[in-house]
Design a protein around this motif. Structure first.
Motif, mmCIF file in Angstrom:
data_model
loop_
_atom_site.group_PDB
_atom_site.id
_atom_site.type_symbol
_atom_site.label_atom_id
_atom_site.label_comp_id
_atom_site.label_asym_id
_atom_site.label_seq_id
_atom_site.Cartn_x
_atom_site.Cartn_y
_atom_site.Cartn_z
ATOM 1 N N ALA A 66 -9.029 7.205 -4.085
ATOM 2 C CA ALA A 66 -8.701 6.068 -3.256
ATOM 3 C C ALA A 66 -7.858 5.040 -4.037
ATOM 4 C CB ALA A 66 -10.113 5.243 -2.999
ATOM 5 N N THR B 45 -7.524 1.281 -4.567
ATOM 6 C CA THR B 45 -8.363 0.108 -4.419
ATOM 7 C C THR B 45 -7.294 -1.124 -4.497
ATOM 8 O OG1 THR B 45 -10.278 1.456 -4.912
ATOM 9 C CG2 THR B 45 -10.503 -1.065 -4.740
ATOM 10 N N ALA C 179 -9.560 2.253 6.086
ATOM 11 C CA ALA C 179 -9.903 1.534 4.766
ATOM 12 C C ALA C 179 -11.198 1.279 5.061
ATOM 13 C CB ALA C 179 -8.901 0.306 4.730
ATOM 14 N N GLU C 180 -11.756 0.619 3.938
ATOM 15 C CA GLU C 180 -13.087 0.174 3.815
ATOM 16 C C GLU C 180 -13.045 -1.317 2.976
ATOM 17 O OE1 GLU C 180 -16.035 3.796 2.978
ATOM 18 O OE2 GLU C 180 -14.509 3.656 1.448
ATOM 19 N N LEU D 46 -14.710 -4.081 0.059
ATOM 20 C CA LEU D 46 -15.597 -4.240 -0.636
ATOM 21 C C LEU D 46 -15.840 -5.606 -0.791
ATOM 22 C CD1 LEU D 46 -14.225 -1.939 -3.562
ATOM 23 C CD2 LEU D 46 -15.809 -1.408 -1.738
ATOM 24 N N ARG E 49 -20.057 -2.251 0.494
ATOM 25 C CA ARG E 49 -18.769 -1.466 1.070
ATOM 26 C C ARG E 49 -18.986 -1.342 2.620
ATOM 27 N NH1 ARG E 49 -17.150 3.779 -2.321
ATOM 28 N NH2 ARG E 49 -16.841 5.156 -0.485
ATOM 29 N N ARG F 137 -10.456 -0.716 -0.099
ATOM 30 C CA ARG F 137 -10.368 0.565 -0.703
ATOM 31 C C ARG F 137 -9.774 1.522 0.536
ATOM 32 N NH1 ARG F 137 -13.192 5.443 -0.582
ATOM 33 N NH2 ARG F 137 -13.287 6.377 -2.663
#
Ligand SMILES: Cc1cc2nc3c(=O)[nH]c(=O)nc-3n(C[C@H](O)[C@H](O)[C@H](O)COP(=O)(O)OP(=O)(O)OC[C@H]3O[C@@H](n4cnc5c(N)ncnc54)[C@H](O)[C@@H]3O)c2cc1C
Ligand code: FES
Ligand code: FES
Lengths: 292, 163
Positions: A72, A74, A137-138, A140, A150, A175
């Motif tokens: 990934a 980030t 996308a994630e 955080l 997450r 991320r």
């Protein structure tokens, strides 16, 4: 002067992530984060910012920088549009995000506006969310009492300016899973606005798709300014995933768009214009995809 | 209500301390507390670039920065650009090519141009226009501004070749 007096606002800068999270945890309804200020300070300038308490997060090291590992990329929430464009991995692997950054505001805004601010400001017209949705996308999210969690960015915005984030939380980073390198997918980002610089989008389009053995093997499509939130166009994706692109498929995909978007008339454009442009952009993308 | 706090920073190379409300705009601190009225206010909303300054070397709109976020930074305004009586090449070029009329946009235009050239920008018209896209001018029609920046780019390139 129309502007509200600056002394109606409290602004503090604890200077550490822990200090900021303590403030948010102890009095979660009480504090609004201030990052680059390019949304918040505009409201202040326009006399539209309700008096309140703000906590500056600008400069917090834990929220800065772009980290790359095998899986990934980030991106710290405080990463500016200028930093996105300058990063070698972003340029090579996230061309749509780089283009969105380059077409957001102008140089001085790009030096100060952050990716995190763009997401949490939650404007349906924001330009970085469509590329982020296309890349799965994630987010955080961090808080003192909950640590870090997450969550998928898809579904984060639950309604106009509403999102699944608690008031004691900060967005720490975004991320983005890395795609195969070299990436066989076609990426297409198009922002349609009054002028290239400064103007807020009338419509923003991002799409990414891969063709394998004549069939669409992977597809993501997202748009801004066509609904109360930025949206992923899953009905359209469903029409083309696993299929070959021909004229009939294109027609079916364009017809499915009505299930994904609900554009409105507003100061920047009309429903009719947005529907037309959204369909045209989709058609352009699918024609380009069919030619690959 | 919130009272003033101490804002210590460097402005045009000199250490300064002022007392200002934390949310006061850097623009107002520069103009009213420090008397640096070269920095202008056009829109107050990040659209026009008249309030452009450098904070730690990056071009920003000072109308969008609260005083507290300027603590500990180094700020450069239009007043700090000339070295004594020697104007910066961009200032020289604006005079030579007629890049200023009423002058309200000029400090911001010049700083945006300086930012572009410091980053290695060249004399290409399209690149200059993109670099200045956040700076609005109601007088010139932009042609002479673009020409000024192109001249400055050429002058800087010449200087680099000879030095
Ligand atoms: C002239 C101009 C042109 C613009 N053009 C565009 C454009 O073309 N496209 C576009 O999408 N936007 C545009 N914008 C809007 C703005 O620049 C972006 O939305 C920017 O990314 C906001 O980031 P910021 O750090 O400045 O946000 P801020 O103003 O500091 O914050 C915005 C909101 O996000 C919250 N927030 C910020 N960071 C965090 C965090 N890490 N955790 C939790 N909450 C957080 C704040 O509390 C606030 O509610 C423009 C703005 C201006 C003034
Ligand atoms: S006054 Fe700051 S951008 Fe216009
Ligand atoms: S010279 Fe008057 S606004 Fe530009």
């Amino acid at each position: 002067m129309l502007r509200a007096a600056a002394n109606e606002y409290e602004l503090v800068a604890p200077g550490t992530l822990g200090g900021v999270l303590d403030l948010l945890a102890d009095d979660p309804e009480g504090w609004t984060p201030l990052a680059g200020g390019t949304d918040v300070m505009v409201l202040l300038g326009a006399g539209k910012l309700p008096p309140g308490r703000f906590v500056s997060i600008w400069g917090l090291p834990e929220l800065r920088g772009i980290a790359v590992d095998d899986d990934a990329v980030t991106i710290g929430a405080l990463t500016t549009y200028a930093e996105v464009q300058a990063d070698a991995t972003c340029r090579a692997e996230l061309p749509m995000l780089c283009q969105a950054a380059r077409e957001s505001g102008a140089a001085a805004i790009q030096n100060r506006g952050t990716l995190g601010g763009n997401i949490v400001n939650a404007s349906p017209a924001a330009d970085s969310p469509p590329p982020l949705l296309c890349h799965d996308a994630e987010l955080l999210l961090v808080s003192r009492d909950g640590g870090e969690r997450r969550v998928p960015y898809d579904g984060f915005h639950t309604g106009y300016k509403r999102m699944s984030m608690r008031p004691d939380e900060l967005l720490r980073a975004i991320r983005i899973p890395r795609r195969p390198r070299p990436d066989p997918a076609l990426h297409l980002f198009r922002k349609v606005g009054t002028r290239a610089a400064q103007a807020i989008s009338k419509i923003c389009f991002a799409a990414l798709a891969e063709v394998r053995e004549g069939k669409v093997a992977h597809v993501r499509l997202a748009m801004g300014s066509v609904a109360p939130t930025v949206v992923r166009c899953k009905a359209v994706e469903g029409e083309i995933a696993g299929r070959a692109i021909d004229d009939a498929r294109i027609a079916a995909a364009v017809a499915a768009l009505d299930d994904d978007i609900q554009p409105i008339d507003d100061v920047r454009s009309t429903r009719h214009y947005r529907e037309r442009v959204a369909r045209n952009l989709l058609e352009d993308f699918l024609v380009a995809l069919a030619e690959r | 209500m919130s009272g003033p706090v101490e804002i210590a920073f460097t402005v045009n190379g000199e250490a300064k301390t002022v007392r200002a409300v934390a949310m006061a705009r850097l623009l107002d601190v520069l103009r009213e507390d420090l008397g640096l009225t070269g920095t202008k206010e056009g829109c107050g909303e990040g659209e026009c670039g008249a309030c452009s300054v450098f904070v730690d070397g990056t071009l920003v709109n000072s109308c969008l920065i609260p005083a507290l976020q300027a603590v500990g930074t180094s700020i450069e305004t239009i007043e700090g650009l000339a070295k004594g009586d020697a104007l910066h090449p961009v200032q020289e070029a604006f005079i030579a090519a007629g890049g200023a009329q009423c002058g309200i946009c000029t400090p911001g235009m010049i700083l945006a141009a300086v930012s572009y050239l410091r980053d290695g920008g060249d004399a290409k018209e399209a690149s200059i226009r993109e670099a200045l896209a956040g700076n609005l001018c109601r007088c010139t029609g932009y042609m002479k501004i673009v020409e000024s920046v192109a001249r400055a780019a050429a002058a800087i390139a010449r200087e680099e070749r000879t030095s």
